[in-house]
Scaffold this active site. Structure first.
Site, PDB file in Angstrom:
ATOM      1  N   CYS D 149       0.603  -1.255   0.164  1.00  0.00           N
ATOM      2  CA  CYS D 149       0.006   0.119  -0.118  1.00  0.00           C
ATOM      3  C   CYS D 149       1.046   1.138  -0.069  1.00  0.00           C
ATOM      4  O   CYS D 149       0.474   2.283  -0.456  1.00  0.00           O
ATOM      5  CB  CYS D 149      -1.001  -0.068   1.239  1.00  0.00           C
ATOM      6  SG  CYS D 149      -0.220  -0.337   2.893  1.00  0.00           S
ATOM      7  N   HIS D 241      -2.544   6.684   3.467  1.00  0.00           N
ATOM      8  CA  HIS D 241      -1.272   6.879   3.547  1.00  0.00           C
ATOM      9  C   HIS D 241      -0.589   8.116   2.987  1.00  0.00           C
ATOM     10  O   HIS D 241      -0.763   8.475   1.768  1.00  0.00           O
ATOM     11  CB  HIS D 241      -0.246   5.692   2.946  1.00  0.00           C
ATOM     12  CG  HIS D 241      -0.598   4.350   3.902  1.00  0.00           C
ATOM     13  ND1 HIS D 241      -1.304   4.523   4.970  1.00  0.00           N
ATOM     14  CD2 HIS D 241       0.055   3.179   3.470  1.00  0.00           C
ATOM     15  CE1 HIS D 241      -1.165   2.932   5.444  1.00  0.00           C
ATOM     16  NE2 HIS D 241      -0.475   2.316   4.452  1.00  0.00           N
TER      17      HIS D 241
END
Lengths: 345, 345, 345, 345
Positions: D149, D241
């Site tokens: 990710c 993120h």
């Protein structure tokens, strides 16, 4: 003075670590034994436990070898128990049977008829039950307990109100995540959230207060005659349980009278090392107590009360205290200090 | 159909932005005017306001020129007011006088005798007061209000319980920071903390419910005869007010009866565009509702209720809803939809 | 010993409160004067400031009358400045002119050619500039500064690496909200969020290190010949700035050599009261330092370093320290201790 | 059109739930099978999984019976794998062998020589490896993967910079807790804290980009010739993120040239249902992208880039995307859409 030998059962967990922190440099107790599950036994404490407190792990404890939760392996006069409740059920009596005093933070025996559930400022005389317990069970040691972390924060302020004839208590808690143990609340559950449920908590909170604030008649405990209704909630706070409390009382005192009763409260506990100068602090600031600012008062042993104001009838107020100190490890240690002072250790 | 022209007063703030979001693509209303303080007036909206919602600022609103909060500058049939309460005091009557309908989210006029305080599912008939208000004040327009964000979350679940004869309500709120506006709660105040005080909030919460759930007798509002006692707290949650509520009722229904009454509740509001399919959702999960998971139900207009269980007497439950949608901008818009449907726009 | 009289400029704000906390019971300094804006002047400190630290406001300071930020009203040998940078620009020279030493936490004069920018462990000899400054400006007093809170956390670990020939530094910060002052970061901005921008911060961080780690040649400062590139971010942390740092060095030492250099680092600062036993702590735990666990080390004055490992070339590591203690008030106080020890107070 | 039958392996976990959410109402895929561990197999999905997303669990999936992670029990043309990496190691090849396409979010096979590691906007041609893989392994089905990710958020913005000759990448991540799974990060670990370590993450991040941005020569992948150095950190953010990135490039483009290259970037992916209109969004606001405001752009599939500015040499910027959508389930689904469009499903 020769110090009293103390052991901690369940020494590697969140409350176990608070026990170790609380016993460090204690003037009366000497931590001689740390016990935990088979997984940890045989290892050095520093290898068995991941230390997660801001204060440093004491160097001598770090090197101590963890033993099994077994009276034969634990060398102590008193053991502090932070065991899971199912393990506590069998382990704690075994230690009492083996002649040790047990000061338990676990819920298993709190509501058992011959086991004192102690807050020294509230019911120090309940230790009279210990003799009854020993005779009945044939134990050389004995078993005492401290309340659930949410119970203690509102029982202490209720104590000076008993004279007004407490009838009902409504209580909404906003509880810190540390109350559930290190792995207890995933961050994905609580970040920016409220969880309006804590398993088993409301039942404990609703039962314990009447025992604590009740009487010991020489043979049994007689519950205080009031009703508690609790709604328990988890909030994104690390330490410190905040509670909104409504109290109705037969004599219907004013907020000023309630405040005075709390301010004048004298627990009569002189000389216990961890008893704070002010166990019950009444605050005047409009927006206090707050967990982040007030939880460490009295080294985590003070319960702070604020916003004493009229309720529907009676009064409402906010109370707050450190859930893993005053509400857990510190509570057990204070109980042990009381036991020692009363000649039971 | 020609759309109704709508203006937003206080358009640049947190609730003002929610108004703009809520009016986007509205089938009945067309946002034609955005008004704000002198500091903003004359600028393009995108330059006057810092857009802080996750949804994007509609492109046409971005280019709209902000006008002053002055009936002469605002071209609208209805204005939605998110003004600060002191400004609202003079500005809102001026708009009503100038012939516009005012749907206000501000507290200034909520408790005034001839001003309806509306939750369409609870007291749609209170709009009958508008005629009285217009006659008394000589206004061509009129002024309506919606409740405080904390009030609406527990009034909606109380509505179906009115038939049981509500006597007292205890309420502890855990309120989101967005309720205080963008700059309202500094992060240093609330990170990992609970603030057990919100200025003026408990007073509002304790007064508004009886008006909303009371009767309109053709001339005046008659308060519902119950008492509310509130304890209001801020928690580190972005959006969504969670409330623990105890209700005692004359007929003392069981939790099952309470749940059934809520489930069977039919607000009779068909055809209002933002009315959710289920305005009052009763949840069975043991740990719900939770703000993060449930606040956006019904596009933020559903109030969720859970944990209906016995209280001291009566019942206790948890309710939760989106404070800046159902508790603010969305409430005003739903009111406006009701007004239109009833021929008042 | 007669204590040195100390004043605090900007005494009511977040850093001002940390100054008061840091000067409490200080063995060398006696807080004799608290100065703040006109709004506060004339009031008792406890009425002018809302105390927001966990430690209690010292009772004597609470009763002290706040004076204006004016050398005539401040009775002190040294003043600690937490003024906003625009006010500092005129006020700080006025105090120096009036014969006082100024230890400033404000950015205004940090990069001025004749003003020392001090981290005692890094460049104590830079105080030699004070004489130059006094001569040039005709001041009886003088002006010293400490770095930006982000700068100090990585400059201290860089100091022992200077011998390897530092060439470039990449730095990504994760900064606590307290760095922006009490009202600086609204909770709606930062709850569950990262803000990848802090106004002016990267510029400060990129300039200050070379001055601090440069040389004083008796007349002027000569910058250390390396380049810093910073990316500064705000995260939902109360106190403690965490920084990810990459360093390339001409001699390309291994992580082990870097670690040894840091471990062996001796700042040569014996006898300064607030200098921690270990100003630069190298941690071995894989997931440390962490702000919540490590920021209070050395009473907030220790910078912790961990995860020293290979970078692209050179090494990368994590460093962390308390931004309002080591990074602000504590930094100024340590500077003042150095000045006293060197006979300049 | 007959829909393609899709299964989800590891359907009860955090990423598994995102797969179910992402496949709901998908125009090409029909979720026909949910597989999980023995503990869950045989139960209805709603009983096996605790649904934790804000969107509601689709009613038909709720009633679906969970099967074992066994090709014989799964009826599908393609399986999406959210298995733990050790289980994936044996299970994923078994499904490929059994003739199914596997789109895996797990790390086990990402760096294996004959397995494509896909970001459709970056290396759609890498699916040419599938034929090589099938021949070499004798599989009727095949195995594809999507990146970690953290990798995807910076690889997408790097793609349009490849033409400038990327030499080195420094990357500091501020990662959301959802990346670790529901139980992955205890709240006691992360509330008000930063954890500067995520096990195995930096290694993945440092290896994957070169494969993704490298070439497929008809037989093997040839790594792109640049170096990545990552420092990975966990912050108290739910989803999204954020990454601070420095890039040095042989041709040393200006920030304006870099921005233009990103803006002009055309991935050439027309007609994939979940491909957002703008997969790579360049923002101009000084303090964006932010996870809370920008993670849901393009229904979670857009990577946002901001603050493109000069680095030491080259440029630095911020990039951010939704880690469990674009960084996990959504990535696999987009890969599957590519495979279908290219005739491989």
């Amino acid at each position: 003075m020769v110090k009293i030998k103390a052991g901690v059962l369940g020494a590697t967990g969140a409350v176990g670590q608070r026990f170790i922190e609380g016993l460090k440099n204690h003037p009366w107790f000497d931590l001689t034994s740390v016990a935990a599950s088979e997984r940890s036994a045989g290892k050095k404490y520093k290898d068995a436990a991941k230390w997660r407190l801001e204060s440093e792990l004491p160097a001598d404890i770090a090197e101590m070898t963890v033993v099994n939760v077994d009276p034969k392996e634990v060398d102590a006069d008193i053991v502090f128990s932070a065991l899971p409740s199912d393990e506590a059920k069998t382990a704690e009596p075994a230690f009492a049977q083996a002649g040790m005093a047990v000061a338990s933070n676990t819920s298993s025996y709190r509501m058992v008829a011959d086991v004192p559930l102690l807050i020294p400022e509230c019911n120090a005389d309940h230790i009279g039950m210990i003799k009854v317990q020993q005779e009945k069970r044939g134990w050389e040691g004995y078993l005492t307990t401290n309340p659930n972390c949410t119970t203690v924060m509102f029982c202490l302020p209720l104590k000076p109100l008993m004279k007004f004839g407490i009838e009902t208590v409504h209580l909404a808690s906003m509880q810190a995540v540390s109350g559930a143990g290190y792995e207890g609340v995933p961050s994905m559950a609580i970040l920016g959230n409220v969880i309006p449920y804590i398993g088993g908590e409301e039942e404990k909170v609703e039962m314990e207060a009447q025992k604590i604030l009740g009487k010991f008649d020489g043979e049994k405990f007689v519950d205080a005659p009031f009703t508690v209704s609790a709604s328990c909630h988890r909030v994104p706070v690390m330490d410190g349980h905040t509670e909104a409390v409504w109290v109705t009382m037969r004599e219907n005192p004013t907020p000023a009278e309630v405040k005075k009763a709390m301010r004048d409260f004298d627990a009569g506990l002189k000389g216990l090392p961890t008893e704070p100068e002010v166990p019950l602090a009444v605050m005047e600031e409009i927006d206090r107590p707050q967990p982040r600012l007030d939880r460490n008062k009295g080294r985590g042993m003070t319960v702070s009360v604020g916003r004493i104001r009229p309720g529907v009838t009676g009064v409402k107020f906010i109370c707050m205290g450190h859930n893993t100190v005053r509400g857990a490890a510190g509570a057990s240690i204070l109980n042990a200090e009381l036991l020692h002072k009363k000649g039971l250790l």
